[in-house]
Structure formats: C-alpha cells, structure tokens
Design a protein around this motif. Structure first.
Motif, mmCIF file in Angstrom:
data_model
loop_
_atom_site.group_PDB
_atom_site.id
_atom_site.type_symbol
_atom_site.label_atom_id
_atom_site.label_comp_id
_atom_site.label_asym_id
_atom_site.label_seq_id
_atom_site.Cartn_x
_atom_site.Cartn_y
_atom_site.Cartn_z
ATOM 1 N N CYS A 388 0.820 -1.215 0.000
ATOM 2 C CA CYS A 388 0.000 0.000 0.000
ATOM 3 C C CYS A 388 0.853 1.265 0.000
ATOM 4 N N ILE A 389 2.066 1.171 0.578
ATOM 5 C CA ILE A 389 2.966 2.336 0.592
ATOM 6 C C ILE A 389 3.403 2.687 -0.830
ATOM 7 N N THR A 390 3.679 1.664 -1.638
ATOM 8 C CA THR A 390 4.079 1.883 -3.034
ATOM 9 C C THR A 390 2.985 2.650 -3.773
ATOM 10 N N TYR A 391 1.756 2.143 -3.667
ATOM 11 C CA TYR A 391 0.637 2.770 -4.373
ATOM 12 C C TYR A 391 0.349 4.167 -3.828
ATOM 13 N N THR A 392 0.325 4.300 -2.505
ATOM 14 C CA THR A 392 -0.012 5.591 -1.898
ATOM 15 C C THR A 392 0.973 6.674 -2.306
ATOM 16 N N LEU A 411 -5.148 3.808 -7.777
ATOM 17 C CA LEU A 411 -5.893 3.639 -6.528
ATOM 18 C C LEU A 411 -6.865 2.465 -6.626
ATOM 19 N N GLN A 412 -7.524 2.339 -7.774
ATOM 20 C CA GLN A 412 -8.456 1.224 -7.966
ATOM 21 C C GLN A 412 -7.712 -0.115 -7.980
ATOM 22 N N ALA A 413 -6.531 -0.132 -8.605
ATOM 23 C CA ALA A 413 -5.726 -1.363 -8.632
ATOM 24 C C ALA A 413 -5.324 -1.759 -7.213
ATOM 25 N N CYS A 414 -4.997 -0.760 -6.408
ATOM 26 C CA CYS A 414 -4.620 -1.003 -5.011
ATOM 27 C C CYS A 414 -5.796 -1.573 -4.226
ATOM 28 N N LEU A 415 -6.986 -0.986 -4.420
ATOM 29 C CA LEU A 415 -8.182 -1.457 -3.715
ATOM 30 C C LEU A 415 -8.567 -2.862 -4.164
ATOM 31 N N ASN A 416 -8.387 -3.147 -5.457
ATOM 32 C CA ASN A 416 -8.701 -4.485 -5.988
ATOM 33 C C ASN A 416 -7.829 -5.562 -5.364
ATOM 34 N N ARG A 417 -6.636 -5.172 -4.940
ATOM 35 C CA ARG A 417 -5.714 -6.123 -4.310
ATOM 36 C C ARG A 417 -5.983 -6.267 -2.811
ATOM 37 N N GLY A 418 -7.010 -5.568 -2.323
ATOM 38 C CA GLY A 418 -7.358 -5.674 -0.908
ATOM 39 C C GLY A 418 -6.479 -4.852 0.003
ATOM 40 N N MET A 419 -5.707 -3.900 -0.572
ATOM 41 C CA MET A 419 -4.835 -3.054 0.239
ATOM 42 C C MET A 419 -5.591 -1.807 0.702
ATOM 43 N N ALA A 452 -14.766 -1.723 -1.300
ATOM 44 C CA ALA A 452 -13.566 -2.114 -0.565
ATOM 45 C C ALA A 452 -13.781 -1.937 0.935
ATOM 46 N N LYS A 453 -14.456 -0.855 1.322
ATOM 47 C CA LYS A 453 -14.722 -0.607 2.746
ATOM 48 C C LYS A 453 -15.646 -1.681 3.318
ATOM 49 N N PHE A 454 -16.649 -2.080 2.523
ATOM 50 C CA PHE A 454 -17.590 -3.119 2.962
ATOM 51 C C PHE A 454 -16.875 -4.460 3.157
#
Length: 457
Positions: A388-392, A411-419, A452-454
């Motif tokens: 998540c640090i890489t993406y953020t 950001l969407q790719a990061c969320l898709n990975r569950g990060m 992702a939040k759900f």
C-alpha cells in the motif's frame, strides 16, 4: 533423621538436574536412592512433573502420576498446578479445565495459583470474559488474591485490548488498599503505551516516582520507545534525560533509539554525542547503530564518508542489511545523484535479499519528489512485490501533478488487491476527478471505495 536428610538431599539433586534439563540423570538419582533405601516423596515427583511439563510435554508430566500411585504417594495441589501450567503453556484450554475438574473430584481444593494459571490461559487464548469470571471467583471465594493475581489480570486486559478496563481495575485496587509493585506499574505503563495512551503512561510513571518505588531502566525505555514511535520526540527525549539523571545504565537499544530521535529532529550534534557515549561505555556498535550513523551522514550529505563507514562495517565483521543499502539509496537521491541511486538499487538486487521492497518504495518516492514521476512509474512496473505504501506514494505524487485519472487507476488497482489507502488520499483523488470534469470516473472510484470498505469491515 538420617533417612529424612537423605530424602532432602535426593530432592535437591533431582531439582538441580531438572533445572539444566538433564532429566535422565534426575531419574537415575531416584533409582540409585531407592536402591540405597531412600524412598522418594511427593516433592520428588512434583519436581519431575514440573520438569516434564516444561521441557518435554504435558503427557510426559501426567504419566508421572501413575508412578506416584504405584509408590502409594498421592498428588497434591502443587502437582496439579504444575500440570495445569503445562497445559496453559501449550494453550490446551480443554486439558486445563479437565485437570482442574479432576483435582476437585480427588478432593484437592484449588489454591490461588490454580486460579491464576487458569486465568492466564484464558487471556492467552483471547477469552477475557472467561478470565474475568475466574478473577471474580477468586475475589468471592475464601482465597486471598495475591499480587500475581492482579498482575495477571492487568496484563491480560491490556494485551486483549481492554486497557481502559485495566486502568479502572488498577484505580479500584488502589482504593481498596492494594499497594502495587514495580512489576505492576511496568505492566500498566507498557499496556498504556501500546494503546497509544502516552499521557496516561506518563501520569502512571510520575505516580511510580512518588510511590517510594524506583522505576527501572525497562520502565523508562518502554515510555521512551513509544513516545518516539508516536513522533513525540521532545517527550521521549525528556524521558531519556530523566533516566540519565537517575543514573540508569542504558543498553545499545536505548542509545540507538535516542540517537535516531535526535537525528529525525535535526539535532545531529546530540545524536553524535549519544554514539560517543556508547563508545565510552564500551558498548560495541551493531548493524542497527551503524545504520543510524549511515542515515546521519546521508542527511548531512557526507556520502564519501558513508562509503568509508560501509568499509568499517565489513572490517568489524558485520554485514550490511537491506536498511543500510536503502538508507544509502535515499541519501544519493537527496543529493540529486539519481543515476547513482539507480545503480545501487540494481546492485542491491544482486545481493540475494528476500525482498528489496523498502528500497524500491524509497526510490519511487524520491524520484517523484525530484520531478521524475515517469521514471518512478517505470520502476513501479518492474516491481514484483508492491504494498500500500508503493501505491499511496505514487497516487499522492500524481495528484500533485494533477494527473488524477492515472492516480485513480492506480488507486483502484490497489483497492482491488485488498490493500488499504488512507482516506485523505482517497478524497484528494475523488475531488481531483470532479474538478477535472471526470464525473463518471469519480463515481466509479467512489463505488470501488465503498465496496472495498464493505469487504474490509
């Protein structure tokens, strides 16, 4: 009288061999004693039960009970306390309860240590409510709870996330005349610090100072460490000076923690003084100490001296780790030597570390801050492992350049990975898409964020 003394001597020998895990020799002592006419007693077998439970397993300890019955010796509360402790150490809750019931059926009343051990087992298995019931049983019974009872309760509550309850219990105990030991204060201070209640921890530390007890090095180091983790550097340094004024001896960890804090706050002279004190005290520098020095040299731009320091590390028989190389890469980037940093990153890939993720994240962030975002994206694409640090880092810097669409895709790719990505970063991207007129993309991103939040809740 001679026989009694001989039995006592045998028990001392058995206990001595058990302490150094030489159980075969302990058994041989018993065999020789019986041959000479000295019979073992319940103390002998209790020593064996405790040793087998601790160094072998619970079943080995329980098997000693059969030998006791054959010798017409009856187990007592100490025997079963050792067995319950053995079951607790292996987190065998059902065996703990079975042994507890077996002890009662045999007419052996449990003592406060039996309850303490059972309570500890419940806490270790994340069952604080059951542990609290055991505590209530102790309080309402004819047994008198000891300091270990209260310490176990406070420690268990803190470790299971009930720090507020631990603090309330502590205050209640004080009102009822309980005088805390140093261990009690240390348990509570550690629990408060881990929960982020640093102000409350400092209050307890002050109370400890007024109680007539003297805080030890562990007390101060705990508070200092968590102050620095919370970036409350001034408070942590204040604790360090208080510890120093009390005359406590620090270990390498304490010196490194404080020197690192001085470096982060730009107080390099004081940081170097910490290292001088380490040398004066005869404390050998380890790789953590050298890593802090490397970081300090990089902050000052003394890169040529950094390479001398790397040579010194090798001469000392130590091996540079990932953080040593990562710090050097960061220093090269700060000095504007991007090519040198990239070369060192490639060299680091040849060293066989399990993961160079921290170094890559550092490189990506520094390239972005230096205005080489496209180069950072190229490195990002080559990375096998990302977090998540890489993406953020990339999302944040893309937003600074107003490249909101690209930031949204990452950001969407990061969320898709569950990060997880911090909410402020998410809001910046959504607002940026709105301001750029990309309303459908903004709605799509908001939908992804809600899903992702759900999933994570």
């Amino acid at each position: 009288m001679v026989c009694k003394l001989s039995t006592r001597l045998m028990n001392i020998c058995v206990a001595s061999f058990c302490k150094v895990q030489q159980l075969e020799k302990a058994e041989a002592v018993i065999v020789d004693a019986i041959r000479l006419g000295t019979l073992p007693d319940v103390v002998t077998y209790n020593t064996l039960v405790a040793a087998y439970c601790r160094f072998v397993d619970l079943d080995a300890g329980y098997s000693v009970l059969h030998r006791m019955r054959e010798a017409d010796i009856y187990p007592n509360v100490v025997t079963y306390n050792s067995l319950i402790a053995g079951a607790s150490n292996h987190c065998l809750l059902s065996r703990c309860l079975d042994l507890f019931d077996e002890m009662i059926k045999m007419g052996i009343p449990p003592d406060v240590w039996s309850y303490n051990t059972l309570m500890h087992c419940f806490f270790r298995l994340g069952k604080p409510e059951e542990a609290n019931k055991v505590f209530q049983d102790i309080v309402t019974s004819k047994l008198s709870p000891c300091s270990t009872t209260f310490n176990t309760m406070l420690n268990g509550l803190c470790k299971n996330g009930y720090t507020a309850n631990a603090l309330m219990l502590f205050r209640s105990l004080q009102r009822h005349g309980f005088i805390p030991q140093l261990l009690t204060y240390n348990i509570l201070i550690d629990g408060l610090c881990k929960s982020g209640w640093l102000r409350a921890a400092r209050t307890i530390l002050k109370e400890l100072g007024k109680s007539g007890l003297s805080p030890n090095a562990n007390t101060y180091t705990t508070v200092m460490k968590y102050c620095f983790r919370a970036r409350q550097f001034e408070e942590g340094i204040e604790v360090f000076h208080e510890m120093k004024d009390k005359g406590y001896t620090y270990d390498a960890f304490a010196y490194c923690t404080v020197s690192s804090a001085f470096a982060k706050t730009g107080r390099l002279e004081e940081a170097y003084r910490c290292f001088e004190l380490m040398v004066e005290k005869g404390i050998e520098l380890d790789i953590v100490s050298y890593n802090i020095l490397v970081n300090m040299y990089c902050i000052e731009g003394r890169l040529e001296e950094v390479y001398d320091l790397l040579y010194e590390i090798e001469e000392a028989g130590l091996k540079c780790d990932q953080y040593t190389h990562t710090t050097l890469i960061d220093g090269l980037c700060r000095a504007g030597n991007i090519d040198g940093a990239l070369k060192h990153l490639k060299y680091m890939d040849t060293l066989g570390f399990d993961s160079n993720l921290v170094a890559y994240n550092c490189m990506v962030d520094r390239l972005c801050k230096a205005g080489y975002t496209n180069n950072a994206l190229k490195i990002f694409e080559t990375m096998e492992v990302k977090d998540c640090i890489t993406y953020t880092s990339l999302v944040h810097n893309l937003c600074k350049e107003r490249r909101f669409l690209h930031a949204s895709k990452l950001l969407q790719a990061c969320l898709n990975r569950g990060m997880k990505v911090r909410r402020p970063t998410q809001r910046v991207v959504v607002k940026g898409l709105h301001r750029s007129g990309l309303y459908s993309e903004a709605r799509m991103l908001q939908s992804k964020i809600r899903v992702a939040k759900f999933c994570t809740d």
